[in-house]
Design an enzyme around this catalytic site. Structure first.
Site, PDB file in Angstrom:
ATOM      1  N   ASN A  42      -1.094 -16.791 -24.424  1.00  0.00           N
ATOM      2  CA  ASN A  42      -2.020 -17.965 -23.511  1.00  0.00           C
ATOM      3  C   ASN A  42      -2.233 -17.044 -22.444  1.00  0.00           C
ATOM      4  O   ASN A  42      -1.500 -16.320 -21.975  1.00  0.00           O
ATOM      5  CB  ASN A  42      -1.070 -19.018 -23.299  1.00  0.00           C
ATOM      6  N   ILE A  43      -3.383 -17.389 -21.902  1.00  0.00           N
ATOM      7  CA  ILE A  43      -3.992 -16.682 -20.718  1.00  0.00           C
ATOM      8  C   ILE A  43      -4.454 -17.782 -20.065  1.00  0.00           C
ATOM      9  O   ILE A  43      -5.339 -18.462 -19.894  1.00  0.00           O
ATOM     10  CB  ILE A  43      -5.047 -15.810 -21.147  1.00  0.00           C
ATOM     11  N   GLU A  44      -3.621 -17.928 -18.632  1.00  0.00           N
ATOM     12  CA  GLU A  44      -4.044 -19.029 -17.721  1.00  0.00           C
ATOM     13  C   GLU A  44      -5.047 -18.273 -16.344  1.00  0.00           C
ATOM     14  O   GLU A  44      -5.262 -17.105 -16.551  1.00  0.00           O
ATOM     15  CB  GLU A  44      -2.634 -19.453 -17.081  1.00  0.00           C
ATOM     16  N   CYS A  53      -5.291 -21.146 -24.946  1.00  0.00           N
ATOM     17  CA  CYS A  53      -4.050 -21.165 -25.629  1.00  0.00           C
ATOM     18  C   CYS A  53      -4.088 -20.056 -26.408  1.00  0.00           C
ATOM     19  O   CYS A  53      -5.147 -19.359 -26.758  1.00  0.00           O
ATOM     20  CB  CYS A  53      -4.019 -22.544 -26.473  1.00  0.00           C
ATOM     21  N   GLU A  55      -3.245 -19.800 -29.475  1.00  0.00           N
ATOM     22  CA  GLU A  55      -3.717 -19.875 -30.918  1.00  0.00           C
ATOM     23  C   GLU A  55      -5.064 -19.530 -30.758  1.00  0.00           C
ATOM     24  O   GLU A  55      -5.634 -19.091 -31.685  1.00  0.00           O
ATOM     25  CB  GLU A  55      -3.744 -21.568 -31.213  1.00  0.00           C
TER      26      GLU A  55
HETATM   27  N1  THU Z   1      -0.278 -23.639 -24.485  1.00  0.00           N
HETATM   28  C1  THU Z   1      -0.544 -22.604 -25.611  1.00  0.00           C
HETATM   29  O1  THU Z   1      -1.016 -21.402 -25.572  1.00  0.00           O
HETATM   30  N2  THU Z   1      -0.580 -23.446 -27.034  1.00  0.00           N
HETATM   31  C2  THU Z   1      -0.176 -24.596 -27.169  1.00  0.00           C
HETATM   32  O2  THU Z   1      -0.033 -25.073 -28.274  1.00  0.00           O
HETATM   33  C3  THU Z   1       0.198 -25.549 -26.234  1.00  0.00           C
HETATM   34  C4  THU Z   1       0.047 -24.864 -24.855  1.00  0.00           C
HETATM   35  C5  THU Z   1      -0.262 -22.901 -23.302  1.00  0.00           C
HETATM   36  C6  THU Z   1      -1.451 -23.108 -22.401  1.00  0.00           C
HETATM   37  C7  THU Z   1      -0.843 -23.184 -21.050  1.00  0.00           C
HETATM   38  O3  THU Z   1      -1.061 -21.762 -20.762  1.00  0.00           O
HETATM   39  C8  THU Z   1       0.801 -23.324 -21.177  1.00  0.00           C
HETATM   40  O4  THU Z   1       0.901 -23.369 -22.511  1.00  0.00           O
HETATM   41  C9  THU Z   1       0.905 -24.772 -20.669  1.00  0.00           C
HETATM   42  O5  THU Z   1       0.286 -25.805 -21.086  1.00  0.00           O
END
Ligand code: THU
Length: 130
Positions: A42-44, A53, A55
């Protein structure tokens, strides 16, 4: 476990998670039909909605390198509660990968396995646009 290597890759993929806001690390690994594994985290973003996300990172990486058919996707987090794909990712998985095995693994090393249609029944697909 049939997907031992894939699960290991998803766990390892968390190391590059850029999650300064949620502090919630996620790693994913997708297995293509020709046996290749593509990983993602995941990259915010400070503009929160631009976050991607793990995935979708993994799937988009694979598709951008020419992959079209997939077998399985593993998702890993650090928590007791399993990493479960969000609604947006379920739609993208269903659309781009179809009916595959989705392996969820938590921070305790436990594993749960689903089919895409179990996580997204009655999906919206390209057929709806015909
Ligand atoms: N996130 C994912 O990468 N995959 C998921 O299936 C659920 C949420 C990440 C997005 C965000 O960076 C963090 O988790 C919190 O929502």
């Amino acid at each position: 476990m049939k997907y031992k290597e894939l699960v290991k890759a998803a766990r390892k993929a968390k190391r590059y998670s850029h999650s300064p806001f949620s502090k919630y690390r996620v790693g994913a690994a997708v297995l293509s039909a020709n046996g290749r594994i593509y990983t993602g985290c995941n990259i915010e973003n400070s503009s929160y909605s631009l976050t991607i996300c793990a995935e979708r990172t993994a799937l988009f990486k694979a598709i951008s390198e020419g992959e079209k058919k997939f077998v399985a996707l593993a998702i890993s987090n650090d928590e007791k509660k399993f990493a479960s794909p969000c609604g947006a990712c379920r739609q993208v998985i269903s659309d781009l990968a179809g009916e595959i095995d989705i392996i969820l693994t938590n921070g305790k090393g436990k594993i749960k396995e689903f089919k895409t249609s179990e996580l997204l029944p009655y999906p919206f697909t390209s057929k709806n646009l015909e």
